[in-house]
Design a protein around this motif. Structure first.
Motif, mmCIF file in Angstrom:
data_model
loop_
_atom_site.group_PDB
_atom_site.id
_atom_site.type_symbol
_atom_site.label_atom_id
_atom_site.label_comp_id
_atom_site.label_asym_id
_atom_site.label_seq_id
_atom_site.Cartn_x
_atom_site.Cartn_y
_atom_site.Cartn_z
ATOM 1 N N ARG A 31 5.834 3.558 0.347
ATOM 2 C CA ARG A 31 4.698 4.440 0.632
ATOM 3 C C ARG A 31 3.720 4.469 -0.548
ATOM 4 O O ARG A 31 2.501 4.447 -0.353
ATOM 5 C CB ARG A 31 5.200 5.854 0.938
ATOM 6 C CG ARG A 31 5.988 5.982 2.230
ATOM 7 C CD ARG A 31 5.077 5.925 3.458
ATOM 8 N NE ARG A 31 4.088 6.980 3.439
ATOM 9 C CZ ARG A 31 4.270 8.204 3.923
ATOM 10 N NH1 ARG A 31 5.446 8.520 4.460
ATOM 11 N NH2 ARG A 31 3.312 9.095 3.870
ATOM 12 N N ARG A 32 4.260 4.527 -1.782
ATOM 13 C CA ARG A 32 3.398 4.558 -2.970
ATOM 14 C C ARG A 32 2.652 3.244 -3.169
ATOM 15 O O ARG A 32 1.589 3.220 -3.779
ATOM 16 C CB ARG A 32 4.224 4.865 -4.238
ATOM 17 C CG ARG A 32 4.882 6.258 -4.246
ATOM 18 C CD ARG A 32 3.853 7.366 -4.064
ATOM 19 N NE ARG A 32 4.446 8.686 -3.981
ATOM 20 C CZ ARG A 32 4.922 9.235 -2.887
ATOM 21 N NH1 ARG A 32 4.940 8.552 -1.748
ATOM 22 N NH2 ARG A 32 5.412 10.463 -2.899
ATOM 23 N N CYS A 33 3.215 2.164 -2.624
ATOM 24 C CA CYS A 33 2.558 0.854 -2.740
ATOM 25 C C CYS A 33 1.621 0.579 -1.564
ATOM 26 O O CYS A 33 1.080 -0.523 -1.438
ATOM 27 C CB CYS A 33 3.605 -0.253 -2.831
ATOM 28 S SG CYS A 33 4.493 -0.295 -4.405
ATOM 29 N N GLY A 34 1.439 1.548 -0.685
ATOM 30 C CA GLY A 34 0.491 1.397 0.416
ATOM 31 C C GLY A 34 1.036 0.681 1.633
ATOM 32 O O GLY A 34 0.266 0.235 2.487
ATOM 33 N N VAL A 35 2.356 0.554 1.759
ATOM 34 C CA VAL A 35 2.958 -0.121 2.911
ATOM 35 C C VAL A 35 3.313 0.911 3.978
ATOM 36 O O VAL A 35 3.864 1.974 3.666
ATOM 37 C CB VAL A 35 4.227 -0.896 2.488
ATOM 38 C CG1 VAL A 35 4.918 -1.506 3.706
ATOM 39 C CG2 VAL A 35 3.880 -1.975 1.476
ATOM 40 N N LYS A 36 2.999 0.606 5.220
ATOM 41 C CA LYS A 36 3.317 1.518 6.315
ATOM 42 C C LYS A 36 4.787 1.391 6.688
ATOM 43 O O LYS A 36 5.284 0.293 6.956
ATOM 44 C CB LYS A 36 2.443 1.215 7.541
ATOM 45 C CG LYS A 36 2.658 2.194 8.700
ATOM 46 C CD LYS A 36 1.678 1.956 9.816
ATOM 47 C CE LYS A 36 1.911 2.949 10.964
ATOM 48 N NZ LYS A 36 1.795 4.351 10.535
ATOM 49 N N VAL A 37 5.494 2.520 6.714
ATOM 50 C CA VAL A 37 6.906 2.553 7.096
ATOM 51 C C VAL A 37 7.006 2.989 8.554
ATOM 52 O O VAL A 37 6.495 4.044 8.937
ATOM 53 C CB VAL A 37 7.714 3.515 6.196
ATOM 54 C CG1 VAL A 37 9.163 3.542 6.641
ATOM 55 C CG2 VAL A 37 7.610 3.089 4.735
#
Length: 448
Positions: A31-37
């Motif tokens: 999440r902190r790296c901008g990836v959608k979970v």
């Protein structure tokens, strides 16, 4: 049966806590790296509970509790809408993907430190490292005498029996001479050397410990309590009496009391017992009874109980506890990697590995010993999960990390065919390892 259900329950607690923390590491960093979970799952298979969060992520608990996963938006698994391209996993720089992969094992290490820190502050009740050695064993030949207190092992001070046993067990894997500093009951310190280099290679740790013969010393031969109406009380024995002899045979420790009572009473229930009370020697005539106590099988008894072992609680203040937790985590990480290396080279036996069966049994035992012991157990399992996941085996975090490091070197990702081959190899290695550890545990159960 109670032990079985207890083991299952505490296994589920252990895996639930540690898997959740591991997967939360992947989730939080992603999440902190901008990836959608897309999904955060504790367990595999069909969901038994789930809900959709405000962020659109599906949170679930699945039916098979032997792991978990975080499903991220990934172009390799389907078409990604143009508006979500920037949040897709493979579109991220390789350093971000490395951070996401490392986060799971990293959070396990954080959990290890936190659990040990709390354990040290709560205080772990233990026994003092007062030992004895089996006759003719390696420890006896090396000079260990009944009542010796271990002060240090290989130069590191030890304050409890468990720490002493852990230090000895780790040294047994190296099979190199191990120096001990001990103090006898009279206060004299001695330097001893355990010749562990004489042990044969490729043996399980429990066999090494049997050969070594180092044991916690039994309690002193003192009647801590004397049960009213029982043979000892009727003969005039009192709590605190030190038993000197039974039928003329000297009594070195409390273990010998029970042995001599059973042995001599089988010949004649009338026992001549000599005790010491307030510096006076008092002869007593005790008539043993053959009976069952507290639902146990019937045996010859006189109605006394043993004194407790000398206690040694391991407890520190917050700062010292943090230092010890960090030092203990680092020491165990290096020892674990060292043990893996020795197994690969054949210097250590793979029979020392355990599966979820062994973990479940230990979880149940530690839970019954108290919160501090269970926290230490959680810390060690968490550390093992971190190390296991860092192994360069495809399908594990370490395998993905290896892919990304190769990508850093060659400047482009590995082909899908190469990664698919790696996944198959990883599955074979993983299932082989699982088969080995299950075999070890089942073999131990059959022999126990």
């Amino acid at each position: 049966m109670t032990s079985f259900f207890g083991s299952v329950f505490w296994l589920l607690v252990t895996l639930g806590v540690l898997v959740t923390f591991h997967e939360f590491g992947h989730y939080w960093v992603a999440r902190r790296c901008g990836v959608k979970v897309l999904r955060f799952s504790v367990g595999f298979g069909k969901a038994v509970w789930k809900r959709i969060g405000r962020d659109g992520c599906e949170y679930q608990i699945a039916a098979i509790p032997l792991g978990g996963y975080v499903k991220m938006l990934d172009a390799r698994e389907g078409v990604v809408p143009p508006q979500l391209q920037a949040q897709e996993f493979t579109a991220q720089p390789v350093w971000k993907r490395i951070l996401i992969v490392l986060a799971g094992p990293g959070f396990n290490l954080i959990f290890t430190v936190a659990a040990l820190w709390l354990m040290f502050m709560l205080g772990r009740p233990d026994a003092a490292p007062i030992v004895t050695a089996k006759p003719q064993s390696m420890a006896a030949v090396a000079g260990v005498q009944p009542g010796d207190r271990i002060l240090s092992i290989d130069g590191r001070a030890v304050a409890t029996w468990s720490d002493s046993l852990d230090a000895v067990a780790n040294a047994l894997l190296d099979r190199t001479p191990l120096p001990l500093t001990v103090r006898d009951p009279d206060g004299t310190q001695r330097q001893l050397l355990l010749p562990l280099d004489r042990l044969p290679p490729d043996q399980p740790i429990d066999r090494y410990l049997t050969t070594l013969g180092l044991e916690l010393a039994p309690p002193r031969p003192v009647a801590a309590t004397v049960l009213a109406g029982k043979p000892a009380a009727l003969a005039g024995m009192q709590g605190g009496d030190r038993i000197l002899s039974i039928d003329g045979k000297p009594v070195p420790d409390y273990e010998a009391v029970g042995k001599l009572v059973r042995q001599d009473a089988a010949v004649s229930p009338k026992l001549a017992i000599v005790v010491e009370r307030n510096g006076r020697t008092i002869p007593l005539e005790v008539v043993a009874r053959y009976e069952s106590l507290q639902g146990q099988p019937a045996e010859w008894v006189i109605g006394i109980s043993a004194p407790p072992l000398e206690a040694a609680t391991l407890r520190y203040g917050p700062l010292r506890a943090l230092h010890e937790a960090l030092a203990g985590t680092w020491r165990n990480v290096t020892q674990t990697f060292g043990m893996i290396g020795k197994m690969l080279t054949g210097e250590a036996s793979t029979k020392n590995l355990s599966s979820v069966i062994g973990i479940a049994q230990t979880a149940n035992d530690m839970a019954h010993m108290g919160l501090a012991w269970f926290l230490q157990f959680l810390a060690m399992v968490s550390l093992s999960l971190a190390v296991l996941n860092l192994l360069p085996i495809p399908v594990l975090d370490g395998g993905h990390l290896l892919y990304y490091l190769i990508e850093l070197v060659k400047g482009s990702p590995l082909s899908e065919q190469a990664m698919a081959i790696g996944q198959y190899i990883g599955l074979v290695l993983l299932f082989s390892l699982m088969g080995l550890v299950f075999y070890n545990d089942i073999h131990r159960l059959l022999l126990s």
